[in-house]
Design an enzyme around this catalytic site. Structure first.
Site, PDB file in Angstrom:
ATOM      1  N   ASP A 356     -29.914 108.835 -90.172  1.00 52.75           N
ATOM      2  CA  ASP A 356     -31.213 108.670 -90.822  1.00 52.75           C
ATOM      3  C   ASP A 356     -32.302 108.406 -89.783  1.00 52.75           C
ATOM      4  O   ASP A 356     -32.173 108.758 -88.611  1.00 52.75           O
ATOM      5  CB  ASP A 356     -31.121 107.546 -91.870  1.00 52.75           C
ATOM      6  CG  ASP A 356     -32.051 107.772 -93.054  1.00 52.75           C
ATOM      7  OD1 ASP A 356     -33.255 107.509 -92.916  1.00 52.75           O
ATOM      8  OD2 ASP A 356     -31.572 108.199 -94.123  1.00 52.75           O
ATOM      9  N   TRP A 467     -34.864 115.559 -96.266  1.00 57.42           N
ATOM     10  CA  TRP A 467     -36.288 115.852 -96.027  1.00 57.42           C
ATOM     11  C   TRP A 467     -37.108 114.806 -96.771  1.00 57.42           C
ATOM     12  O   TRP A 467     -37.210 114.828 -97.983  1.00 57.42           O
ATOM     13  CB  TRP A 467     -36.594 117.255 -96.522  1.00 57.42           C
ATOM     14  CG  TRP A 467     -37.999 117.734 -96.314  1.00 57.42           C
ATOM     15  CD1 TRP A 467     -39.146 117.244 -96.860  1.00 57.42           C
ATOM     16  CD2 TRP A 467     -38.401 118.851 -95.506  1.00 57.42           C
ATOM     17  NE1 TRP A 467     -40.223 117.958 -96.453  1.00 57.42           N
ATOM     18  CE2 TRP A 467     -39.809 118.962 -95.616  1.00 57.42           C
ATOM     19  CE3 TRP A 467     -37.717 119.764 -94.710  1.00 57.42           C
ATOM     20  CZ2 TRP A 467     -40.533 119.964 -94.960  1.00 57.42           C
ATOM     21  CZ3 TRP A 467     -38.445 120.753 -94.056  1.00 57.42           C
ATOM     22  CH2 TRP A 467     -39.828 120.849 -94.182  1.00 57.42           C
ATOM     23  N   ASP A 468     -37.703 113.883 -96.019  1.00 57.65           N
ATOM     24  CA  ASP A 468     -38.378 112.738 -96.631  1.00 57.65           C
ATOM     25  C   ASP A 468     -39.894 112.918 -96.640  1.00 57.65           C
ATOM     26  O   ASP A 468     -40.456 113.695 -95.856  1.00 57.65           O
ATOM     27  CB  ASP A 468     -38.001 111.464 -95.870  1.00 57.65           C
ATOM     28  CG  ASP A 468     -38.021 110.217 -96.758  1.00 57.65           C
ATOM     29  OD1 ASP A 468     -38.597 110.274 -97.860  1.00 57.65           O
ATOM     30  OD2 ASP A 468     -37.457 109.198 -96.336  1.00 57.65           O
ATOM     31  N   ASN A 470     -42.930 109.888 -97.227  1.00 57.53           N
ATOM     32  CA  ASN A 470     -43.023 108.462 -97.546  1.00 57.53           C
ATOM     33  C   ASN A 470     -44.408 107.952 -97.904  1.00 57.53           C
ATOM     34  O   ASN A 470     -44.612 106.738 -97.937  1.00 57.53           O
ATOM     35  CB  ASN A 470     -42.470 107.639 -96.376  1.00 57.53           C
ATOM     36  CG  ASN A 470     -40.957 107.516 -96.436  1.00 57.53           C
ATOM     37  OD1 ASN A 470     -40.393 107.135 -97.452  1.00 57.53           O
ATOM     38  ND2 ASN A 470     -40.292 107.876 -95.357  1.00 57.53           N
ATOM     39  N   CYS A 516     -36.415 114.014-100.568  1.00 59.03           N
ATOM     40  CA  CYS A 516     -36.613 112.578-100.729  1.00 59.03           C
ATOM     41  C   CYS A 516     -38.097 112.294-100.585  1.00 59.03           C
ATOM     42  O   CYS A 516     -38.795 112.952 -99.811  1.00 59.03           O
ATOM     43  CB  CYS A 516     -35.810 111.805 -99.675  1.00 59.03           C
ATOM     44  SG  CYS A 516     -36.081 110.012 -99.698  1.00 59.03           S
ATOM     45  N   ASP A 538     -34.808 104.751-103.625  1.00 62.83           N
ATOM     46  CA  ASP A 538     -34.432 103.871-102.519  1.00 62.83           C
ATOM     47  C   ASP A 538     -33.717 102.619-103.014  1.00 62.83           C
ATOM     48  O   ASP A 538     -33.137 101.879-102.218  1.00 62.83           O
ATOM     49  CB  ASP A 538     -35.673 103.450-101.723  1.00 62.83           C
ATOM     50  CG  ASP A 538     -36.173 104.558-100.809  1.00 62.83           C
ATOM     51  OD1 ASP A 538     -35.430 105.529-100.584  1.00 62.83           O
ATOM     52  OD2 ASP A 538     -37.306 104.450-100.306  1.00 62.83           O
TER      53      ASP A 538
END
Length: 727
Positions: A356, A467-468, A470, A516, A538
């Site tokens: 991660d 694939w995040d 945030n 994500c 999460d």
């Protein structure tokens, strides 16, 4: 089945195996007639045709794509501003076309057919004579699914510029006074997927996102239901938008009790300039009818999205069991620690190790290095390729986390290209999590990200990518767009994202991509088109996950729901729950672990071995079976759901009790989806002890449940038909 046209009455009847959708051209306007259970087509369709009260005007006409300014005072589906500043257009019917199958939408994700016999598409062409605006309404009806897919293409057929100020995907008018309730998913970070249900009253009920993403707060889905609709009974009308940006959805009930539901790109802060000859395609709305409750609606969405929205090799492949190092190490790791966790995973039967955040740039916390997609040799002296190969030698595949849409002000990329982020000159650049958003409207930005990731994929044996994203979009402006197109930035960002995702997933088809956005901040059909699974939240606490996964399943298939076992005390809520309970919740999705496996006791390792071995046997059914929700975590202390094979010969049942109950009554769990004529062998979990029950008894009387006076109690049952119809 398909599309039936009555030229003499102007009626179009879209018909599937169990559903009818009927519209009619009334005085040049497409009007909504009926949507519901299948009707036999009788010529003429007397009693269904629309006759509006004399001189009532458009305000009483149930329309398919309504406009504002000519007598309809409800919310319109579109609005256009002409060069002279006026905003009056009046679309009238020009003609139609029927297409076998379902055409793709340029630049947008969409459900699809593999054989043109699966569906028929009706195109209705409308035109405003004054401005030259043309609108093509697209309706796809699937032969064997109770699904209508709608979108609109707006074309400037005139000789002057037009500016779209509103362009929704679908609008449906339900005539006549009728009681309705609306069901939708609400929440926030770490508590996504809360099922909200409330009555519709006179006036407007609206959900939306203005965040540039579909959001944790509201999902781009809603359903209208009758007040007596349950999981298994009653009518439900689902609306799901295949889009990953700001959206709006809502119902308006007028003074006569008629309801108008509409859904599409959020018209707040939206405009789109159309020069002569240019067109704008709206995202598509997937509309599902169920006459057998919310559960049937959900299963229709699940089958469609699992097999005709998701694509690529992993659409049909069983997903690997993974361990992710995030909650095990956060940013504090080195190559040897990663391999140590992977070694334990290999012993326990885990198949994929995911590295991660923290492997790139100088990323020792979340305040730097996004955009600098270069491996950190301080942590990984041999580089990514070395650690990946060491993990591969253990028998595990290797996965990697990225956040490709973001840039840190403290990064080499930002120092070279400070204008590459979304920003407005002279205004502050709002940071969230110490990061800004890259301007994906710009091709050079997308090319940089593609080249950066492609270089890694070409040199490192990456099998999985998380694939995040945030943070939401702020200061939504682009240095590359002219002033008259600045309001297009948010939608152009999404189109740019889709272009990059199409390019990168097509270029590396062997990689399993998981979406994500701080968990479920962008859990939507648009992303599922490119990435067949999503990190659901999460929040890994098993009790909270009962609600999150239950609510998410209202529209999304279990094959899309990422679910992990994490350490206790839980990192989000501090709760202590048994490893068995955490495992049973997580095995109800795409299963994995997010903790330090090296810290397990021998007893815990044996439990994990059993969980991993069991999931390998059942994951095909979990990921592809029909889901039946039996008990809601939003309504009490218990939760339950089950998975049933297509032939109804195999099933899994999961049951959860959150808190122990003193002097509890005898309990049984009524099942669903089984064949009442079959006998089933029932085993508890991995036990070999079996009991025989008839399908009718299991559904009408129920499966007896043993009671244990214990908090956080769970269990699962395997059902196998003794004598099948094939016998």
């Amino acid at each position: 089945m398909g599309v039936i046209v009555e030229s003499q009455t102007g009626l179009f009847h879209l018909q599937s195996s169990g559903m009818s959708y009927i519209l009619q051209i009334v005085d040049g306007y497409p009007a909504h007639v009926y949507w519901g259970s299948k009707l036999k087509h009788r010529v003429p369709m007397e009693g269904l045709l629309i006759h509006t009260p004399e001189k009532a005007g458009l305000d009483r006409l149930p329309q398919e794509y309504p406009q504002y300014g000519s007598g309809d005072f409800r919310n319109p589906a579109y609005q256009v501003e002409l060069e002279d500043g006026t905003r009056i257009t009046e679309l009238k019917y020009e003609g139609y076309r029927i297409i076998k199958g379902k055409p793709a939408l340029t630049g947008l994700p969409a459900v699809y057919t593999e054989d043109e016999a699966e569906a028929d598409t009706l195109e209705l062409e409308l035109r405003d004579a004054y401005s030259g605006l043309k609108v093509v309404l697209l309706y796809t009806v699937f032969a064997e699914r109770n699904v209508i897919v709608r979108s609109a293409r707006l074309i400037n057929g005139g000789d002057r510029k037009l500016r779209l100020r509103r362009a929704l995907s679908a609008s449906v008018d339900y005539s006549g006074e009728r009681e309705w309730e609306i069901v939708y998913l609400s929440g926030a970070w770490a508590r996504e997927g809360n099922v909200t249900r409330r009555p519709l009253a006179r006036g407007e009920t609206r959900i939306d996102s203005k965040r540039g993403m579909s959001s944790h707060q509201f999902n781009p889905f809603a359903a209208l239901v009758a007040p007596d609709t349950t999981e298994f009974r009653g009518e439900a009308y689902g609306f799901s938008l295949v889009y990953s940006g700001s959206f709006e959805a809502g119902a308006e009930v007028d003074s006569f009790g008629s309801a108008r539901f509409s859904i599409g790109v959020n018209s707040f802060d939206f405009a789109w300039l159309l020069s002569p000859g240019e067109s704008f395609q709206t995202p598509e709305a997937v509309m599902v009818y169920s006459g057998q409750g919310l559960g049937d609606m959900s299963r229709t969405y699940h089958r469609l999205y699992r097999t005709r929205l998701c694509r690529g090799r992993y659409r049909d492949e069983e997903r690997p069991i993974l361990v992710n190092n995030w909650e095990a190490t956060y940013f504090n790791f080195n190559a040897d620690k990663l391999v140590e966790i992977a070694e334990e995973g290999a012993k326990l039967g885990i198949e994929l190790f995911v590295l991660d955040d923290g492997w790139f740039g100088k990323r020792d916390s979340d305040n730097s290095s996004l955009g600098d997609w270069i491996e950190d040799r301080r942590k990984l002296p041999g580089g990514l390729a070395d650690v990946a190969q060491r993990i591969n030698k253990l028998g595990l595949k290797f996965g990697l986390w990225f956040e490709p849409e973001m840039i840190s002000p403290d990064s080499e990329l930002y120092r070279r290209h400070p204008d590459w982020c979304l920003h407005v000159p002279g205004r502050r650049r709002s940071e969230a999590r110490w990061q800004l958003v890259l301007d994906y409207t710009r091709k050079e930005v997308r090319d940089y990200i593609y080249d950066s990731l492609a270089a890694i994929f070409a040199s490192v044996p990456v099998s999985y990518v998380k694939w995040d994203m945030n943070r939401a979009l702020t200061e939504i402006g682009s240095a590359m767009l002219p002033p008259e197109r600045q309001a297009e930035t948010a939608h152009r960002y999404v189109l740019g994202l889709y272009e990059l995702l199409e390019r990168i997933t097509a270029g590396f088809p062997h990689i399993l991509f998981e979406s994500c956005s701080s968990g479920g901040g962008r859990f939507d059909p648009g992303m599922l088109y490119y990435m067949p699974q999503t990190w659901t939240s999460d929040n890994t606490d098993a009790v909270e996950r009962l609600k999150i996964q239950y609510g998410t399943s209202l529209v999304y298939p279990v094959s899309a729901i990422g679910a992990h076992v994490s350490a206790v005390p839980n990192h989000q809520v501090g709760r202590m729950t048994p490893l068995e309970f955490r495992g049973d919740v997580a095995m109800s999705g795409n299963f994995g672990y997010e903790l330090d496996l090296t810290k397990f006791t021998d007893e815990e390792k044996e439990t994990v071995k059993r969980q991993v071995a069991a999931y390998k046997q059942i994951r095909g059914l979990v990921q592809k079976g029909d889901l039946y929700r039996l008990k809601s975590p939003f309504e009490g202390n218990e939760s339950a759901w089950m998975f049933v094979s297509e032939d109804k010969e195999t099933a899994l049942v999961y049951y959860f009790q959150v808190m122990a109950v003193p002097n509890a009554p005898r309990r049984s769990l009524r099942l669903a989806g089984l064949d009442p004529d079959l006998e089933y062998e029932v085993r508890s979990g991995t036990s070999e002890a079996a009991f025989i029950h008839g399908g009718d008894r299991l559904m009408q009387v129920g499966l007896p449940l043993a009671y244990r006076q214990k908090d956080y109690e769970s269990g699962w049952f395997r059902l196998q038909a003794l004598k099948t119809h094939k016998d």
